[in-house]
Write an enzyme that holds these catalytic residues in place. Structure first.
Site, mmCIF file in Angstrom:
data_model
loop_
_atom_site.group_PDB
_atom_site.id
_atom_site.type_symbol
_atom_site.label_atom_id
_atom_site.label_comp_id
_atom_site.label_asym_id
_atom_site.label_seq_id
_atom_site.Cartn_x
_atom_site.Cartn_y
_atom_site.Cartn_z
ATOM 1 N N GLU A 206 0.824 -1.207 0.000
ATOM 2 C CA GLU A 206 0.000 0.000 0.000
ATOM 3 C C GLU A 206 0.863 1.265 0.000
ATOM 4 O OE1 GLU A 206 -3.172 -0.597 2.826
ATOM 5 O OE2 GLU A 206 -3.443 -2.651 2.112
ATOM 6 N N HIS A 410 -13.810 -11.954 6.964
ATOM 7 C CA HIS A 410 -12.887 -12.587 7.915
ATOM 8 C C HIS A 410 -11.632 -11.732 8.036
ATOM 9 C CE1 HIS A 410 -14.597 -16.904 7.045
ATOM 10 N NE2 HIS A 410 -15.329 -16.255 7.926
ATOM 11 N N GLU A 491 -4.979 -7.132 1.924
ATOM 12 C CA GLU A 491 -3.596 -7.313 2.404
ATOM 13 C C GLU A 491 -3.117 -8.706 1.963
ATOM 14 O OE1 GLU A 491 -6.072 -6.701 4.924
ATOM 15 O OE2 GLU A 491 -5.998 -4.651 4.200
ATOM 16 N N GLU A 509 -7.052 -7.051 -2.871
ATOM 17 C CA GLU A 509 -6.634 -5.653 -2.755
ATOM 18 C C GLU A 509 -5.195 -5.580 -3.274
ATOM 19 O OE1 GLU A 509 -7.196 -2.374 0.749
ATOM 20 O OE2 GLU A 509 -5.915 -4.090 1.153
ATOM 21 N N GLU A 515 -9.909 3.259 0.393
ATOM 22 C CA GLU A 515 -9.850 3.581 1.823
ATOM 23 C C GLU A 515 -8.876 4.725 2.108
ATOM 24 O OE1 GLU A 515 -8.893 -0.279 3.345
ATOM 25 O OE2 GLU A 515 -6.764 -0.111 2.883
HETATM 26 C C1 NOJ Z 1 -8.284 -3.189 5.543
HETATM 27 C C2 NOJ Z 1 -9.163 -3.444 4.370
HETATM 28 O O1 NOJ Z 1 -8.554 -3.040 3.184
HETATM 29 C C3 NOJ Z 1 -10.467 -2.698 4.604
HETATM 30 O O2 NOJ Z 1 -11.299 -2.818 3.465
HETATM 31 C C4 NOJ Z 1 -11.130 -3.268 5.827
HETATM 32 O O3 NOJ Z 1 -12.287 -2.509 6.096
HETATM 33 C C5 NOJ Z 1 -10.201 -3.206 7.043
HETATM 34 N N1 NOJ Z 1 -8.933 -3.741 6.721
HETATM 35 C C6 NOJ Z 1 -10.748 -3.998 8.222
HETATM 36 O O4 NOJ Z 1 -10.764 -5.368 7.936
HETATM 37 CA CA CA Z 2 -5.999 -2.554 3.066
#
Ligand code: NOJ
Ligand code: CA
Length: 706
Positions: A206, A410, A491, A509, A515
């Site tokens: 990221e 999860h 992740e 991702e 985000e």
């Molecule tokens: C990171 C993820 O990319 C995001 O989409 C998620 O809401 C948070 N982790 C919590 O699991």
């Molecule tokens: Ca993330």
């Protein structure tokens, strides 16, 4: 679904033992200079062992033996050197495997087949290559080196090459790979530009992409995108990362890029395997345009066919969810007065999904474990039951009555062994409740994955991209496939095209997604998505979570995007599951824009990269699978742009109603982000549209046949 071999060419001899080309070549001066440069750098003893060209004679790979019988390969495109002689080999537990390698046999074959994706950015993919297999034996020099054996396999396509090492069965039953010596020496290194993110940093994948001369790369992750001085576009990556450590690229002497394998918990060897085994494919895509990289199917083609059988149970779809509010901090994952995952709130989202034709509803924070500092305590997560204020069974029934499915979540916070122990029961619970897609999460710093081989035993640390995690993801996929559940990993380990073999690995991702627009520090810049198309997206689908029509993150911070660009992202960034990520009340404020989000498809018959430059703009057109409509998306950067766009992808002899969603006059992510126009026009394939993009702008079009 199995690969269908539509056409099979008779195997013919590859050009392995012939001269490079049968037709005269015109040498460009720059090419000649580069050739001379590396030719003189070569040790005098370099000898060609084999040479193989791509089916259309575009790319040629030469395998040669250098000083002390070391192996090297080089790549040319239409006579221009792209990869100068680059070494091959390993540092193994029982010594380096790179010298004294003797060619003991070689064979070649040609393959031309077309296979069908159960879902994807295109239905039919042509897999056409020439293959060279070269078998080597190490000359036994002393008792420590009993004469190890290794094969090298090259597959040469017109748009790229893949090669891998194969360790046949031999005296050594176990191979400990301490490092791979594979090199990628760009022939034009001094004039090559790179778009890259750093490897081994805490925030995994990221990071914002840096655009630098190749000579300023430190250690980069793959896919790594390069543009040579002559304007050729190159991407280095890997395919079929199975039971192996992810490959990064470290710049070494002479600006040569070298494989740098992700470590494992056992620091003496990132990879430990039993013979026989093969490494992942090391891939080099080469094209004239940036778009050629994004158009290429090389990574998928190098993966094995579907191993899990029929996946018609998976439906590509859009989904909404209790998600953006969590990142805006107006609701919480943890229980309490602001808990997002309550029965009443989830019903609201189910109603919204049903009313607007969206299939999925993601709910994060539905299970015990989120209270307090969740990312520091993944061992507290329970995936087999819901919090008391979330009626999973009742909601699943309520959703089913409206044709909606819950999307599972999860979040492991990297307590991966703890998650694996619960996996069968957790997936059973979801399968019983009609949940057929689960979003998984591995939030923790790079290198901090927690592995515990037996309950109560020591907890050791692994990397997200190490060998152990490559196997973890396959364990999840296999357990999920048995229960007809698809997986969307956040992740994640990087994508290497394994969706071909495991078509329930539908998205992930693995880059900075939406985000970051909520959090800032800093937010994704206007050119971010036009960079992703030619970097991260070369690996595979991304769950970017577009559609933030409010154009604001936390504390009112502005997205670097106009309204029209949010719509374009649904076409530009491919994923078979696309989130409609904003709050329902925000969509109610933008009914015109929302129309496009309702209409846009997620599964495609064909995709065409119309135009683009890395980090500047990208225009992509896609034809709906099972329909006649086309969609187009275009995203830009921080400059206003006029993009002349021929519509030659449309079917001949047909007229279309183009429903255009574009930036209005003066649209600008900072000053006027909501300047937006929806209009219709009649067009055909001979028409040329000029797409006007504002700063941080975009355009989305639906073409409906008349
Ligand atoms: C990171 C993820 O990319 C995001 O989409 C998620 O809401 C948070 N982790 C919590 O699991
Ligand atoms: Ca993330």
């Amino acid at each position: 679904m199995r690969d269908r071999r539509l056409t099979a060419l008779p195997a013919r001899h590859a050009r392995a033992d012939r001269t490079p080309s049968r037709r005269p070549r015109t040498w460009h001066l720059s090419a000649l200079t580069a050739l001379l440069a590396f030719a003189t750098a070569l040790p005098a003893t370099a000898a060609t062992l084999a040479r193989i060209a791509s089916p259309g004679d575009v790319l040629t790979v030469t395998l040669e033996s250098q000083h002390e019988d070391r192996l090297a390969y080089r790549v040319e495109r239409k006579g221009t050197p792209v990869i100068a002689p680059s070494r091959l080999g390993f540092v193994l537990g029982d010594g380096r495997l790179e010298r004294n390698l003797e060619l003991v046999g070689q064979s070649s074959r040609s393959v031309d087949q077309t296979w069908e994706q159960p879902w994807g950015e295109r239905r039919l993919t042509r897999n056409r290559y020439n293959e060279l297999r070269a078998r080597f034996a190490e000359k036994p020099v002393d008792a420590r080196h009993p004469g190890r054996r290794i094969d090298l396999v090259f597959r040469v396509y017109d748009d790229g090459i893949g090669f891998r090492y194969e360790f046949p069965e031999q005296a050594a039953k176990e191979v400990r790979i301490r490092q791979e010596l594979t090199e990628f020496a760009l022939a034009d290194a001094a004039r090559t530009t790179a778009w890259w993110i750093p490897a081994f940093e805490w925030n995994r994948e990221e990071y914002l992409y840096s655009r630098t001369p190749l000579q300023q790369i430190g250690t980069a992750q793959t896919p790594l995108t390069l543009r040579t001085g002559d304007g050729l576009h190159v991407s280095i990556h890997e395919a079929a990362l199975v039971d192996y450590a992810g490959m990064n690229l470290a710049r070494g002497d002479g600006d040569v890029l070298r494989a740098a394998l992700t470590p494992g918990n056992d620091h003496s060897a990132p990879v430990v395997r039993a013979t026989p085994f093969t490494t992942p494919w090391r891939t080099i895509q080469v094209g004239e345009r940036a778009g050629d990289l994004a158009q290429s199917s090389l990574i998928l083609n190098l993966n094995e066919p579907n191993a899990i059988g029929d996946v018609s149970w998976f439906t590509p779809a859009k989904y909404v969810g209790v998600w953006w509010s969590l990142h805006l901090e107006t609701e919480t994952w943890g229980t309490g007065p602001k808990h997002g995952a309550t029965t009443a709130n989830t019903r609201r989202y189910i109603d919204f999904a049903a009313a607007n034709g969206f299939r999925g509803v993601l709910v994060e924070g539905w299970n015990p474990g989120w209270d307090g500092n969740w990312f520091a305590n993944g061992w507290g997560f329970d995936f087999t039951r819901a919090t008391p204020d979330f009626d999973l069974e009742g909601l699943a029934k309520y959703a089913a009555g409206k044709g909606v499915h819950l999307v599972g979540h999860h979040e492991t916070a990297c307590a991966v062994s703890h998650y694996e122990r619960q996996l069968p029961a957790a997936l059973d619970l979801y399968a019983r409740n009609g949940v057929d897609v689960v979003k998984t999460g591995y939030v923790c710093d790079a290198g901090d994955i927690q592995r515990q081989d037996r309950a109560g035993g020591p907890v050791v640390r692994e990397w997200h991209e190490g060998q152990w995690m490559s196997n973890h993801h396959l364990r999840v996929l296999e357990a999920a496939a048995k229960r007809h559940v698809a997986v969307n990993s956040h992740e994640p380990i990087k994508d290497t095209g394994l969706r071909r073999t495991y078509p329930n690995w539908v998205s992930r991702e693995g880059a900075r997604g939406m985000e970051f627009a909520a959090w800032g520090n800093p937010p994704n810049p206007p050119e971010h998505e036009a960079t992703l198309v030619f970097t991260r997206m070369l690996a595979g689908p991304m769950d970017f979570t577009p559609g933030i029509v409010s154009l604001k993150g936390r504390n009112g911070q502005l997205l670097r995007s106009t309204l029209a660009k949010q719509l374009a992202l649904y076409v530009v960034l491919y994923s078979p599951i696309q989130m409609v990520a904003d709050l329902p009340e925000h969509y109610a404020e933008h009914p015109d824009a929302f129309r496009f989000i309702q209409d846009v498809a997620v599964d495609w018959e064909e995709s065409v990269v119309v135009d683009g430059e890395v980090g500047e703009y990208a225009t992509i057109a896609r034809k709906v699978r099972g329909g006649d409509a086309w969609f187009l998306g275009s995203v830009g950067d921080d400059r206003p742009r006029s993009l002349r766009t021929p519509l030659s992808f449309l079917e001949p002899g047909r007229r279309y109603r183009a429903e255009i969603y574009r930036d209005g006059a003066g649209a600008d992510w900072e000053k006027n982000p909501f300047a937006f126009v929806r209009e219709t026009r009649e067009v055909g394939r001979d028409d040329v549209l000029t797409l006007e993009l504002g700063r941080g702008g975009g355009q989305a079009i639906r073409f409906v046949p008349l």
